[in-house]
Design a protein around this motif. Structure first.
Motif, PDB file in Angstrom:
ATOM      1  N   THR A 161      48.369  16.913  57.093  1.00 10.10           N
ATOM      2  CA  THR A 161      48.495  17.585  55.718  1.00 10.10           C
ATOM      3  C   THR A 161      48.500  19.190  56.001  1.00 10.10           C
ATOM      4  O   THR A 161      48.149  19.785  57.268  1.00 10.10           O
ATOM      5  CB  THR A 161      47.089  17.600  54.954  1.00 10.10           C
ATOM      6  OG1 THR A 161      47.121  18.380  53.852  1.00 10.10           O
ATOM      7  CG2 THR A 161      45.984  17.668  55.796  1.00 10.10           C
ATOM      8  N   SER A 164      44.727  23.635  54.916  1.00 12.70           N
ATOM      9  CA  SER A 164      43.572  23.317  55.083  1.00 12.70           C
ATOM     10  C   SER A 164      42.430  23.591  54.134  1.00 12.70           C
ATOM     11  O   SER A 164      41.479  22.907  53.882  1.00 12.70           O
ATOM     12  CB  SER A 164      42.983  23.523  56.640  1.00 12.70           C
ATOM     13  OG  SER A 164      42.625  25.018  56.778  1.00 12.70           O
ATOM     14  N   GLN A 165      42.907  24.616  53.304  1.00 12.71           N
ATOM     15  CA  GLN A 165      42.012  24.917  52.048  1.00 12.71           C
ATOM     16  C   GLN A 165      42.342  24.320  51.154  1.00 12.71           C
ATOM     17  O   GLN A 165      43.303  23.660  50.888  1.00 12.71           O
ATOM     18  CB  GLN A 165      42.080  26.660  52.138  1.00 12.71           C
ATOM     19  CG  GLN A 165      41.912  27.352  53.501  1.00 12.71           C
ATOM     20  CD  GLN A 165      40.710  26.899  54.027  1.00 12.71           C
ATOM     21  OE1 GLN A 165      39.504  26.988  53.270  1.00 12.71           O
ATOM     22  NE2 GLN A 165      40.311  26.587  55.315  1.00 12.71           N
ATOM     23  N   ALA A 166      41.328  24.388  50.430  1.00 10.83           N
ATOM     24  CA  ALA A 166      41.268  23.560  48.817  1.00 10.83           C
ATOM     25  C   ALA A 166      42.095  24.729  47.970  1.00 10.83           C
ATOM     26  O   ALA A 166      41.372  25.688  47.491  1.00 10.83           O
ATOM     27  CB  ALA A 166      40.116  23.391  48.365  1.00 10.83           C
ATOM     28  N   ARG A 359      43.811  24.461  62.684  1.00  7.80           N
ATOM     29  CA  ARG A 359      43.113  23.468  62.951  1.00  7.80           C
ATOM     30  C   ARG A 359      43.991  22.305  62.208  1.00  7.80           C
ATOM     31  O   ARG A 359      43.287  21.292  62.247  1.00  7.80           O
ATOM     32  CB  ARG A 359      41.876  23.496  62.358  1.00  7.80           C
ATOM     33  CG  ARG A 359      41.776  23.905  60.706  1.00  7.80           C
ATOM     34  CD  ARG A 359      40.105  24.147  60.567  1.00  7.80           C
ATOM     35  NE  ARG A 359      39.955  24.152  59.173  1.00  7.80           N
ATOM     36  CZ  ARG A 359      38.943  23.650  58.503  1.00  7.80           C
ATOM     37  NH1 ARG A 359      38.501  22.491  59.058  1.00  7.80           N
ATOM     38  NH2 ARG A 359      39.104  23.591  57.017  1.00  7.80           N
ATOM     39  N   LEU A 363      42.936  17.568  61.111  1.00 12.70           N
ATOM     40  CA  LEU A 363      42.581  17.386  59.798  1.00 12.70           C
ATOM     41  C   LEU A 363      43.442  15.915  59.707  1.00 12.70           C
ATOM     42  O   LEU A 363      44.448  15.915  60.072  1.00 12.70           O
ATOM     43  CB  LEU A 363      43.280  18.344  58.754  1.00 12.70           C
ATOM     44  CG  LEU A 363      42.307  19.754  58.875  1.00 12.70           C
ATOM     45  CD1 LEU A 363      43.031  20.654  58.147  1.00 12.70           C
ATOM     46  CD2 LEU A 363      40.830  19.446  58.355  1.00 12.70           C
TER      47      LEU A 363
END
Lengths: 394, 417
Positions: A161, A164-166, A359, A363
């Motif tokens: 994905t 990584s943050q919303a 990162r 994920l």
């Protein structure tokens, strides 16, 4: 589902759950013996998903026998014949089959996944190829160690994905069949016309690409000319004033000035039937594409995403009320998400860094059956080994 | 060995050339294709597949249309549990019914009479014929019957009656009538008179066991954990309570096998607030207090053409909810217990390289013949392209909880084309 997403919250996505058919493992075993041998390079494979599932089954990505290992030649053959309609959308992945348990354990997994995430960014988003080939957004990695003597397959899936943050906020969520005055998509007639329009889009896609797969993403637009058009596919869709286009068709029409920005809804085929209306995994990278390429594809925000549920049934029967009842329209706020349109040079690099954080490789790994970050084991000895079968045969 | 013999037998049996589906309940290969085309057309969840090209059957004209497949059919409950539940409701009657069966060897006519008496016959044979009776609304059903009928209609959802809905609403009644005939036949053919007595004893034992199970707070849960202990070791729980992997429980004891825990890498899958993991605990969490935690298995079903018996043949392959293949003993939990290991056995799939559970086709033709006759008696023309729809209804009595019909309800709801 115990947790739900409410308006204003960060949008959450239900992760894919892999379902590897036994035919896939037998085919992999054959490939290992005949083709790959000791070669442990990542090999391209396909996974399949569709919509219209029973609400209690998870968001499945299926790996099948032969068709998961299709080469371009096979595609033509399969498209010509029957079959291959199961789980109509196709995701592109890699299988990396290592030769020993130790190699499986020692493999740098974050690096392997990060490489695919970077490839997805470069191929699909940066180059804009995903507009023509939306499948490029649907990626996965399968690490395996095949113990052929025991018919046991150690494996671990990862679904890369970007971001990584919303970064996406849910504004509102409602069923597509619910009438809502003043919006593009609302009410059973509109929902029905979208299903019919998607059937037409699928037919055009099959004709154009020779592949039997349903486009995973699509665009619903309001026809600018009142009274509709009379050029063929789907008269009833025309009557409702809605058309379903592929991303590419949409971009062409938009460039030509035929489609206004305020009459657009983006759609995707959702493998998740979670009753709370949470979207499935494919939407995630699609939103990244929409956010990152706002100047090309869409105006800033909000964007609405109808969730199409129904899949193959919708296409061949014309759909019924029960089917359409499960499509969902989500209003999603993309304003927090960084856009490539910020400019060249440093700004672009900053955007890329936001979508490809350090990162990213850690994920999207599928947990094992116990919910822990580890691989799964498929033991096929009971379905392939004659000795154990004899106990159950008469 | 046995399967080799069967393959040879199939090779030497000439393919049927003339149609006899009404007079004998059998299909020619061409009729199988025709019926399959209709199934695929009406129910798009079914597709044709080619399978292994080296295993293609010569009698089937098209190499790409060798067998029919539908995948990921949900199976929320165990057939075993349903039998237990029903019996639990009606244990008062068990003595009566058991003695009846023991006294009367099963023939079609007698079963017919018994069926007229409502609950007695049904009690004896478990609940499977029950739902065929729902639309009939005849008197004489016992209270327990009504209870079970309601439960069935709740858990099976909409659209069941509409299986043949493409032919118009009236077909439903005929289909049901045909179904009723089928159930009797299933009973009379799969249970020989000699076996009836044995099966009575079995049933009595099952009754006791089931009563014990249902007396615990939640039979389904108790039963599932029981199954785990027998078959899979501690790793099998779908909620992952035991750690390890689904079907891999047995393997963990093997010293050569890697301990899966040693592969866990805690740095992976670190918290991402935008991700909801499905397939794990969340999907098994009860929505309401009275909604027990149930393992949702899924099945791949395929229908092949059996040249020797000249009928379709059903194969089943199951996966547990974490996606692991089900071993045979767990597949049999989803088969009506009278048939498990008798009529339903593990066999090599004729077009694939794995072993699937198969419903043995030796009595399919005679069963189908009676079902088709009932359809004709009801004033409907029995057409060969309806064969597989009726066949699927009949198979449902063997695997009642494998809910393939839910996929067809979509068609019944939308289907005027």
């Amino acid at each position: 589902m115990t947790s739900t997403t409410g308006p204003g919250d960060a949008l959450k996505f239900v992760a894919f759950s892999s379902l590897v058919k036994v035919e896939f493992w037998t085919e992999l075993a054959t490939k290992k013996l005949d083709t790959y041998r000791l070669n442990d390079d990542a090999q391209p494979i396909y996974g399949f998903y569709g919509s219209g599932h029973d609400a209690r089954t998870p968001c499945r990505l299926n790996l099948l026998g032969e068709s998961s290992f299709d080469s371009p030649d096979d595609e033509g053959r399969r498209a010509a014949g029957p079959g291959a309609r199961f789980e109509e959308c196709r995701a592109i992945g890699y299988v990396k089959n290592v030769n020993t348990k130790e190699a499986f354990k020692e493999l740098d997994k974050p690096a392997a996944l990060a490489a695919i995430a970077r490839e997805t960014w470069a191929d699909a988003v940066e180059s804009d190829r995903a507009v023509a080939e939306p499948e490029l957004l649907l990626r996965f990695l399968l690490l395996t160690f095949a113990d052929l003597k025991k018919s046991a397959f150690l494996h671990w899936f990862a679904f890369p994905t970007l971001g990584s943050q919303a970064l996406f906020r849910l504004v509102s969520s409602r069923p597509a069949s619910a009438a809502a005055p003043g919006v593009l998509l609302g009410g059973p007639a509109d929902a029905a016309s979208v299903v019919r329009g998607l059937a037409g889009l699928w037919a055009r896609s099959v004709e154009g690409t020779g592949r039997p797969h349903c486009p995973p993403f699509f665009v619903v637009v309001k026809d600018p000319r009142p009274g509709g058009r009379d050029d063929g596919d789907g008269e009833e869709a025309v009557a409702a004033g809605l058309r379903v286009l592929s991303l590419l068709e949409f971009e062409r029409e938009r460039t030509g000035g035929e489609v206004g920005d305020d009459t657009v809804v983006f759609g995707f085929v959702d493998p998740c039937s979670e009753p709370g209306g949470m979207p499935g995994w494919p939407l995630r990278n699609f939103l990244v594409l929409l956010s990152a390429r706002q100047e090309h594809i869409t105006r800033p925000s909000p964007v609405r995403h109808p969730r199409h549920a129904g899949g193959a049934a919708a296409h061949t029967t014309g759909g019924g009320p029960s089917l359409l009842g499960r499509s969902v329209v989500l209003d999603i706020d993309l304003s927090a998400a960084p856009s490539v349109s910020g400019g060249p040079g440093e700004a672009a690099a900053a955007v890329k860094a936001a979508w490809l954080p350090a990162r990213v490789g850690s994920l999207g790994w599928e947990p094992n059956a116990a919910g822990r970050p580890g691989p799964r084991m498929s033991d096929l000895s009971s379905v392939l080994d004659p000795a154990r079968l004899a106990e159950n045969s008469v | 060995m046995l399967s080799l013999a069967k393959r040879i037998r199939e090779t030497v049996t000439p393919a049927r050339k003339t149609s006899a589906f009404l007079s004998q309940g059998v299909l020619t290969p061409e009729e199988f294709i025709e019926a399959g085309e209709q199934l695929v057309f009406k129910c798009p969840t079914w597709t044709w597949e080619a399978g292994d090209p080296s295993k293609a059957k010569d009698c089937l004209p098209d190499k790409s249309r060798q067998f029919l497949v539908t995948r990921n059919v949900p199976c929320h409950r165990r057939a075993k549990d349903l039998e237990g539940e029903y019996v639990g409701d009606t244990e008062v009657r068990q003595g009566e019914s058991a003695s009846m069966t023991a006294a009367a060897p099963a023939t079609g006519a007698q079963q017919n009479q018994r069926e007229e008496q409502g609950g007695v016959y049904l009690t004896m044979r478990g609940w499977s014929p029950m739902w065929w009776q729902i639309p009939r609304e005849e008197g004489g059903m016992g209270g327990a019957t009504a209870t079970m009928a309601m439960r069935r209609s709740c858990s099976w959802g909409v659209g069941r009656g509409g299986l043949l809905g493409g032919e118009g609403g009236a077909t439903d009644q005929d289909g049901v009538a045909a179904g009723l005939g089928a159930i009797q036949l299933v009973e009379s053919h799969f249970t020989s008179p000699a076996k009836a007595a044995t099966s009575t004893a079995d049933t009595a034992a099952a009754l006791q066991e089931a009563a014990r199970e249902t007396s615990t707070a939640s039979g389904a849960i108790a039963d599932f954990s029981g199954a785990g202990e027998e078959g899979k070791g501690s790793g099998g729980g779908p909620a992952g309570a035991g750690g390890g992997v689904g079907a891999g429980g047995g393997m963990l004891e093997d010293e050569d096998c890697p301990d899966l825990d040693s592969y866990v890498e805690d740095n992976l899958m670190q918290g991402d607030e935008a991700t909801v993991q499905a397939g794990g605990v969340s999907y098994l969490t009860a929505q309401e207090p009275d909604d027990p935690i149930l393992p949702t298995r899924s099945y791949d079903l395929s229908i092949t053409y059996d040249k020797h018996h000249q009928t379709p043949r059903m194969f089943l392959f199951g996966y547990d909810e974490s996606g692991q293949p089900l071993p045979a003993e767990e597949v049999f939990e989803d088969v009506m217990q009278d048939y498990a290991r008798q009529t339903v056995t593990m066999e090599p799939h004729p077009h694939l390289s794995s072993h699937h559970a198969s419903v043995h086709p030796c009595k399919h033709a005679s069963t189908m013949k009676i079902m088709l006759e009932n359809l004709t008696k009801g004033g409907k023309e029995a057409r060969v392209d309806q064969y597989l729809f009726i066949f699927l209804k009949f198979i449902q009595s063997v695997v009642p909880t494998i809910d393939y019909d839910y996929t067809m309800s979509v068609d019944a709801g939308g289907g005027n084309n």
